[in-house]
Design a protein around this motif. Structure first.
Motif, PDB file in Angstrom:
ATOM      1  N   LYS A 305       0.834  -1.213   0.000  1.00 32.18           N
ATOM      2  CA  LYS A 305       0.000   0.000   0.000  1.00 32.18           C
ATOM      3  C   LYS A 305       0.865   1.258   0.000  1.00 32.18           C
ATOM      4  O   LYS A 305       0.571   2.230  -0.718  1.00 32.18           O
ATOM      5  N   ALA A 306       1.933   1.254   0.808  1.00 26.71           N
ATOM      6  CA  ALA A 306       2.812   2.424   0.873  1.00 26.71           C
ATOM      7  C   ALA A 306       3.477   2.692  -0.468  1.00 26.71           C
ATOM      8  O   ALA A 306       3.683   3.853  -0.855  1.00 26.71           O
ATOM      9  N   LEU A 307       3.805   1.648  -1.210  1.00 28.01           N
ATOM     10  CA  LEU A 307       4.422   1.807  -2.524  1.00 28.01           C
ATOM     11  C   LEU A 307       3.405   2.233  -3.573  1.00 28.01           C
ATOM     12  O   LEU A 307       3.686   3.088  -4.418  1.00 28.01           O
ATOM     13  N   GLU A 308       2.233   1.652  -3.520  1.00 25.00           N
ATOM     14  CA  GLU A 308       1.189   1.976  -4.500  1.00 25.00           C
ATOM     15  C   GLU A 308       0.711   3.414  -4.370  1.00 25.00           C
ATOM     16  O   GLU A 308       0.440   4.092  -5.378  1.00 25.00           O
ATOM     17  N   THR A 309       0.628   3.902  -3.130  1.00 25.80           N
ATOM     18  CA  THR A 309       0.118   5.259  -2.883  1.00 25.80           C
ATOM     19  C   THR A 309       1.226   6.300  -2.837  1.00 25.80           C
ATOM     20  O   THR A 309       0.976   7.462  -2.531  1.00 25.80           O
TER      21      THR A 309
END
Length: 376
Positions: A305-309
């Protein structure tokens, strides 16, 4: 002829007893290796024989791709059985093969727990793991049974530190991503900002874990002109390598201030999934996250999630949960994530030294000697 053929036989150094020893040697040299040990007294010596057949120690090795020098060392005085398939030994097979064995030569892919130990029975004396980490072993259960555990610290430190720096550079300088652009035919005219990434020079390095590998990695990064190195761990080690490293008692502060977060800590109950939503939320949007410790220290869904966002800029991983990842795993589809298949110690020299140390740990335990590297 059993394990105790010549155990506790004491021979004084005179002609008569030397003759006795020579006769014994002729009788038993063809069926065992005789180990000479001098006692504290110069007037006597001890001879211990480990005979062949029923008397030889039995060792089970859980992978066929172990450097042969280590197998040969064990075979000099032990009967060695090796799992022959090019994959981690099946659990059912391990529990069958370990029965009656004196020693187990295992890898980090082998879960050694109560069930395995129950299957081994009372003969098991030592477990040698060809790894520096030992979270795959139920240490409490092993120690409760009086079984020794050997591991391989130090010998892989340089290899893992080198790989950690390489992974950091591959991630921050977008090497894999750039290579893929070539393969896709996307290498166009030179463009000022195409494939740019953050520089190490002047950056702040946050080391999570400052043991052998963490320190070796920090030393290597000095050559790149980093601006500051701080670390978090169980204790304040000061600055043992005189590189200006400083202890940061609050992990949150380290994460918030670091341009590169480099994880080399051990996986324990305290560090399990320590990198969760809260941890990634306090990092800089420009932060690069590098993990060469264990996949279990990261809550993987939170990292995705941290990478996607774009909560963090990128991640480089040598370790994941599970291992191996399936080709369709979400991590492998992210442009800002570099994943390599747990090859931190993968130099020929390091793996050979790891295997040899594992063999020496096993032999020392079987001979009643101190292990070169023991988990206490």
């Amino acid at each position: 002829m059993g394990k105790n053929v010549l155990r506790n036989l004491k021979l004084t150094e005179n002609n008569h007893n030397v003759m006795i020893y020579q006769n014994l040697w002729k009788q038993w040299s063809s069926c065992g290796k005789i180990i000479f040990r001098k006692s504290k007294s110069l007037q006597q010596s001890h001879f211990i024989s480990q005979a062949t057949g029923m008397g030889r120690f039995k060792v089970y090795v859980t992978h066929p791709n172990v450097p042969q020098s280590a197998i040969q060392l064990l075979q000099e005085s032990c009967d060695v059985t090796v799992w022959q398939q090019e994959c981690p030994v099946k659990r059912a097979e391990l529990m069958t093969q370990i029965k009656g064995k004196d020693a187990l030569f295992c890898l980090l892919t082998d879960k050694i727990d109560k069930d395995v130990l129950d299957s081994a029975g009372p003969d098991l004396k030592v477990i040698g793991t060809m790894s520096v980490g030992y979270d795959h072993i139920d240490v409490h259960e092993v120690k409760k049974r009086g079984i020794k555990i050997g591991y391989t610290p130090d010998v892989l430190t340089d290899a893992v530190a080198d790989l950690t720096v390489a992974l950091l550079l591959a991630t921050s300088r977008r090497l894999f991503e750039s290579h893929n652009e070539i393969l896709k035919g996307q290498w166009g005219p030179w463009s000022p900002l195409w494939m740019c990434g953050p520089a190490l020079k002047g950056s702040t390095i946050g080391m999570v874990g400052y043991g052998r590998i963490g320190r070796a990695t920090a030393r290597r990064l000095v050559a790149f002109g980093v601006g500051r190195t701080h670390y978090w761990g169980r204790s304040d080690h000061g600055d043992p390598d005189n590189i200006g490293a400083k202890f940061c008692p609050e992990l949150t502060n380290l994460l918030a201030e670091s341009d590169f977060v480099v994880v080399t800590c051990a996986l324990t109950t305290d560090t399990h999934e320590m990198f969760d939503e809260k941890a990634f939320a306090v990092m800089k949007p420009s932060a690069v996250f590098i993990n060469t410790s264990r996949g279990g220290v990261v809550k993987q869904d939170a990292l995705i999630k941290a990478l996607e966002t774009k909560q963090i800029w990128a991640a480089g991983l040598d370790v994941t949960t599970p291992e191996p990842l399936s080709p369709d795993h979400p991590l492998l589809s992210l442009r800002n994530c570099v994943v390599i298949p747990h090859i931190g110690s993968a130099t020929t020299q390091a793996r050979t030294e790891m295997a040899m140390l594992t063999a020496r740990n096993i032999l020392a335990a079987l001979n009643g000697e101190p292990l070169p590297a023991e988990i206490k």
